[in-house]
Scaffold this active site. Structure first.
Site, PDB file in Angstrom:
ATOM      1  N   HIS A 135      34.310  52.463  -0.625  1.00 56.65           N
ATOM      2  CA  HIS A 135      33.926  53.235   0.232  1.00 56.65           C
ATOM      3  C   HIS A 135      34.026  53.265   1.727  1.00 56.65           C
ATOM      4  O   HIS A 135      34.225  54.005   2.029  1.00 56.65           O
ATOM      5  CB  HIS A 135      31.816  53.454  -0.209  1.00 56.65           C
ATOM      6  CG  HIS A 135      31.727  54.126  -1.632  1.00 56.65           C
ATOM      7  ND1 HIS A 135      32.434  54.449  -2.854  1.00 56.65           N
ATOM      8  CD2 HIS A 135      30.712  53.070  -1.784  1.00 56.65           C
ATOM      9  CE1 HIS A 135      31.971  54.936  -3.150  1.00 56.65           C
ATOM     10  NE2 HIS A 135      30.359  54.032  -3.481  1.00 56.65           N
ATOM     11  N   GLU A 153      17.918  58.828 -16.254  1.00 58.70           N
ATOM     12  CA  GLU A 153      18.560  59.579 -16.387  1.00 58.70           C
ATOM     13  C   GLU A 153      20.200  59.012 -16.683  1.00 58.70           C
ATOM     14  O   GLU A 153      20.674  58.324 -16.915  1.00 58.70           O
ATOM     15  CB  GLU A 153      19.246  61.035 -15.554  1.00 58.70           C
ATOM     16  CG  GLU A 153      19.706  60.081 -14.760  1.00 58.70           C
ATOM     17  CD  GLU A 153      20.193  61.259 -13.269  1.00 58.70           C
ATOM     18  OE1 GLU A 153      20.890  62.040 -13.013  1.00 58.70           O
ATOM     19  OE2 GLU A 153      18.833  60.964 -12.463  1.00 58.70           O
ATOM     20  N   ASN A 185      29.693  63.925  -4.453  1.00 63.25           N
ATOM     21  CA  ASN A 185      29.006  64.611  -4.808  1.00 63.25           C
ATOM     22  C   ASN A 185      27.975  65.099  -3.133  1.00 63.25           C
ATOM     23  O   ASN A 185      26.967  64.316  -3.019  1.00 63.25           O
ATOM     24  CB  ASN A 185      28.546  64.520  -5.436  1.00 63.25           C
ATOM     25  CG  ASN A 185      28.702  64.961  -6.699  1.00 63.25           C
ATOM     26  OD1 ASN A 185      28.955  66.584  -6.833  1.00 63.25           O
ATOM     27  ND2 ASN A 185      29.467  64.235  -7.915  1.00 63.25           N
ATOM     28  N   CYS A 234      16.017  52.656  -7.542  1.00 62.55           N
ATOM     29  CA  CYS A 234      17.328  51.343  -7.106  1.00 62.55           C
ATOM     30  C   CYS A 234      17.156  50.844  -4.949  1.00 62.55           C
ATOM     31  O   CYS A 234      16.695  51.847  -4.763  1.00 62.55           O
ATOM     32  CB  CYS A 234      18.734  51.965  -6.625  1.00 62.55           C
ATOM     33  SG  CYS A 234      19.894  50.719  -6.182  1.00 62.55           S
ATOM     34  N   CYS A 268      23.073  58.603  -1.249  1.00 62.93           N
ATOM     35  CA  CYS A 268      22.592  58.122  -2.891  1.00 62.93           C
ATOM     36  C   CYS A 268      21.832  58.254  -3.516  1.00 62.93           C
ATOM     37  O   CYS A 268      20.657  58.517  -2.707  1.00 62.93           O
ATOM     38  CB  CYS A 268      23.279  56.739  -3.702  1.00 62.93           C
ATOM     39  SG  CYS A 268      22.631  56.771  -5.090  1.00 62.93           S
ATOM     40  N   SER A 276      29.392  48.638 -12.447  1.00 60.72           N
ATOM     41  CA  SER A 276      29.741  49.033 -11.293  1.00 60.72           C
ATOM     42  C   SER A 276      28.465  48.452 -10.501  1.00 60.72           C
ATOM     43  O   SER A 276      27.194  48.355 -10.515  1.00 60.72           O
ATOM     44  CB  SER A 276      29.217  50.529 -10.625  1.00 60.72           C
ATOM     45  OG  SER A 276      29.595  50.753 -10.059  1.00 60.72           O
ATOM     46  N   CYS A 324      22.050  53.109  -0.307  1.00 62.09           N
ATOM     47  CA  CYS A 324      22.871  53.862   0.099  1.00 62.09           C
ATOM     48  C   CYS A 324      22.541  54.722   0.394  1.00 62.09           C
ATOM     49  O   CYS A 324      22.490  55.938  -0.013  1.00 62.09           O
ATOM     50  CB  CYS A 324      24.301  53.306  -1.496  1.00 62.09           C
ATOM     51  SG  CYS A 324      25.013  52.049  -1.448  1.00 62.09           S
ATOM     52  N   GLU A 344      21.362  48.490  -9.535  1.00 55.36           N
ATOM     53  CA  GLU A 344      22.123  48.662  -9.230  1.00 55.36           C
ATOM     54  C   GLU A 344      22.540  47.167 -10.293  1.00 55.36           C
ATOM     55  O   GLU A 344      21.299  45.998 -10.738  1.00 55.36           O
ATOM     56  CB  GLU A 344      22.205  47.507  -7.640  1.00 55.36           C
ATOM     57  CG  GLU A 344      22.926  46.546  -7.237  1.00 55.36           C
ATOM     58  CD  GLU A 344      23.986  46.351  -7.928  1.00 55.36           C
ATOM     59  OE1 GLU A 344      25.064  47.261  -7.790  1.00 55.36           O
ATOM     60  OE2 GLU A 344      24.931  45.375  -8.321  1.00 55.36           O
ATOM     61  N   CYS A 362      24.506  60.945  -8.775  1.00 57.03           N
ATOM     62  CA  CYS A 362      23.651  60.082  -9.423  1.00 57.03           C
ATOM     63  C   CYS A 362      21.994  60.365  -9.075  1.00 57.03           C
ATOM     64  O   CYS A 362      22.177  60.967  -7.764  1.00 57.03           O
ATOM     65  CB  CYS A 362      23.387  58.423  -8.682  1.00 57.03           C
ATOM     66  SG  CYS A 362      25.451  58.555  -8.822  1.00 57.03           S
TER      67      CYS A 362
HETATM   68  N1  SAH Z   1      24.975  50.015  -8.066  1.00 59.95           N
HETATM   69  C1  SAH Z   1      25.720  50.422  -8.484  1.00 59.95           C
HETATM   70  C2  SAH Z   1      25.739  51.891  -9.292  1.00 59.95           C
HETATM   71  C3  SAH Z   1      25.963  53.321  -9.330  1.00 59.95           C
HETATM   72  S1  SAH Z   1      26.608  54.673  -9.304  1.00 59.95           S
HETATM   73  C4  SAH Z   1      27.155  50.679  -7.377  1.00 59.95           C
HETATM   74  O1  SAH Z   1      26.674  51.070  -6.205  1.00 59.95           O
HETATM   75  O2  SAH Z   1      28.003  50.945  -7.594  1.00 59.95           O
HETATM   76  C5  SAH Z   1      28.121  54.611  -9.450  1.00 59.95           C
HETATM   77  C6  SAH Z   1      28.864  55.046  -8.494  1.00 59.95           C
HETATM   78  O3  SAH Z   1      28.590  56.101  -7.755  1.00 59.95           O
HETATM   79  C7  SAH Z   1      28.444  54.052  -7.083  1.00 59.95           C
HETATM   80  O4  SAH Z   1      29.912  53.570  -6.888  1.00 59.95           O
HETATM   81  C8  SAH Z   1      28.312  54.704  -6.282  1.00 59.95           C
HETATM   82  O5  SAH Z   1      28.220  54.570  -5.029  1.00 59.95           O
HETATM   83  C9  SAH Z   1      28.591  56.103  -6.458  1.00 59.95           C
HETATM   84  N2  SAH Z   1      28.165  57.839  -5.386  1.00 59.95           N
HETATM   85  C10 SAH Z   1      26.754  58.116  -5.240  1.00 59.95           C
HETATM   86  N3  SAH Z   1      26.065  58.800  -4.781  1.00 59.95           N
HETATM   87  C11 SAH Z   1      27.316  59.266  -4.676  1.00 59.95           C
HETATM   88  C12 SAH Z   1      27.705  60.907  -4.595  1.00 59.95           C
HETATM   89  N4  SAH Z   1      26.624  61.765  -4.067  1.00 59.95           N
HETATM   90  N5  SAH Z   1      28.731  61.219  -4.863  1.00 59.95           N
HETATM   91  C13 SAH Z   1      29.955  60.177  -5.456  1.00 59.95           C
HETATM   92  N6  SAH Z   1      29.822  59.145  -5.838  1.00 59.95           N
HETATM   93  C14 SAH Z   1      28.467  58.562  -5.636  1.00 59.95           C
END
Ligand code: SAH
Length: 346
Positions: A217, A88, A291, A108, A115, A192, A112, A161, A334
């Site tokens: 975070h 997406e 979120n 991924c 996520c 990121s 986390c 990632e 995400c």
């Molecule tokens: N793998 C990369 C890119 C991921 S997504 C990374 O970890 O940075 C981009 C951002 O969205 C990251 O900061 C991730 O931690 C955050 N993210 C993931 N799920 C989320 C959610 N449910 N609410 C808010 N941010 C979220």
């Protein structure tokens, strides 16, 4: 799966055309056509060359299968890859232009806890061309050209990632910024990472001055391990050292993502500790209220706590902003859309 023309640099297309005995000027036409988001079968080449190419290469490696429109102008794209996998992307409308969020992997493996992209683990890496084609496809659908781009900014914040798919991502970045192509400037690209330190250090040497963004975070390694398994491998202090190296090599300030999670990382004490950790660093903090993801039991901090967190950072002299949550009515967080599709849940 066939090969992907969008993986190739201009020089590689020159050799390909030579191999098939095509006229050299065709290479420029093919490269430009691809960068305009055209399918292989639409390229201005002879019938012979076209059928040779089509035998070896995908006609359209990334198809926009569905487009969802949010009330706030955000669009979410569901793309289908040649092997049937789904990824997406999101296109966000800002005052200065449009920012596209792209995926770098199907799924991924970082795990986390907050996520949705990592719920089913890693399926596979995307190739450089599959990452690029997400942008070329959307730029075309939005009426953009190579001169008047509809997509002006890119963030590598979709599923995956980026530094777990290092070589393909670097190749993608080189083709994204290449002469004669769509030429989105590195300064308008944000990558990121959850903090894969050796790759961050290696990337500092590539000479690609993008905005390096780190998903922090948490303010301590111990708390970070609650929600981010990668914290078992690399410490916050190693991450900060890698950021310093990036700044020394590129002169670019770096950015931290900090998603505010109720009961985890969003208290006033966390805000003060974060300010102390980042004091005098050439960095910026992007706050966002988590979120909520249906499959996860973590909740975003409330609006008031988030406001207070931002005020504390600002009061301590830390450059910080609160990101608006965009497109929440169409599955903004995400991985939500893809997860919904796969589980068949409407
Ligand atoms: N793998 C990369 C890119 C991921 S997504 C990374 O970890 O940075 C981009 C951002 O969205 C990251 O900061 C991730 O931690 C955050 N993210 C993931 N799920 C989320 C959610 N449910 N609410 C808010 N941010 C979220």
């Amino acid at each position: 799966m066939k090969k992907i023309l969008q993986d190739l640099s201009y020089e590689e297309i020159v050799s390909l055309v030579q191999r098939y005995g095509g006229q050299p000027f065709r290479a420029r036409q093919i490269f430009e056509g691809i960068m305009q988001g055209k399918r292989l079968s639409e390229l201005p080449v002879s019938a012979d060359l076209r059928s040779n190419l089509l035998e070896e290469y995908e006609d359209e490696p990334v198809k926009a299968r569905e487009i969802f429109r949010s009330k706030d102008g955000t669009k979410k794209y569901l793309f289908e890859l040649a092997d049937g996998n789904l990824i997406e992307g999101v296109l966000m409308q800002y005052k200065y232009g449009k920012t596209q969020c792209v995926s770098t992997q199907v799924g991924c493996r970082m795990g986390c806890k907050f996520c949705a992209s990592t719920l089913n683990g890693l399926i596979r890496n995307l190739t450089a061309g599959e990452i690029l084609a997400q942008i070329l496809t959307v730029n075309r659908l939005e009426g953009g050209t190579l001169k008047e781009r509809a997509v002006t900014n890119v963030v590598l914040m979709g599923s995956g990632e980026p530094f777990d798919n290092y070589d393909n991502v670097v190749r993608f970045l080189r083709n994204l910024t290449a002469e004669g192509g769509i030429r989105i400037s590195a300064r308008n690209v944000s990558l990121s990472t959850c903090g894969l330190v050796p790759s961050m250090r290696k990337f500092a040497e590539e000479g690609i001055p993008i905005n390096l963004t780190v998903s922090l975070h948490s303010v301590t390694d111990e708390e970070r391990r609650h929600t981010m398994p990668v914290a078992n491998r690399y410490s916050i202090s190693e991450i900060l050292d890698a950021c310093t190296l990036y700044f020394e090599k590129t002169g670019r300030r770096y950015i931290f993502e900090y998603s505010l999670i109720e009961g985890e990382n969003a208290d006033e004490a966390h805000a003060y500790a974060l300010a102390a950790l980042l004091k005098r660093r050439p960095c910026h903090v992007n706050l966002i209220r988590l979120n909520a993801v249906k499959e996860r039991d973590l909740k975003g901090a409330d609006a008031q706590a988030a406001r207070r967190f931002l005020d504390i950072l600002s009061g301590q002299g830390i450059s910080a902003t609160m990101r608006r949550s965009m497109g929440s009515d169409i599955g903004g967080a995400c991985g939500q859309l893809r997860a919904k599709y796969i589980s068949g849940d409407e």
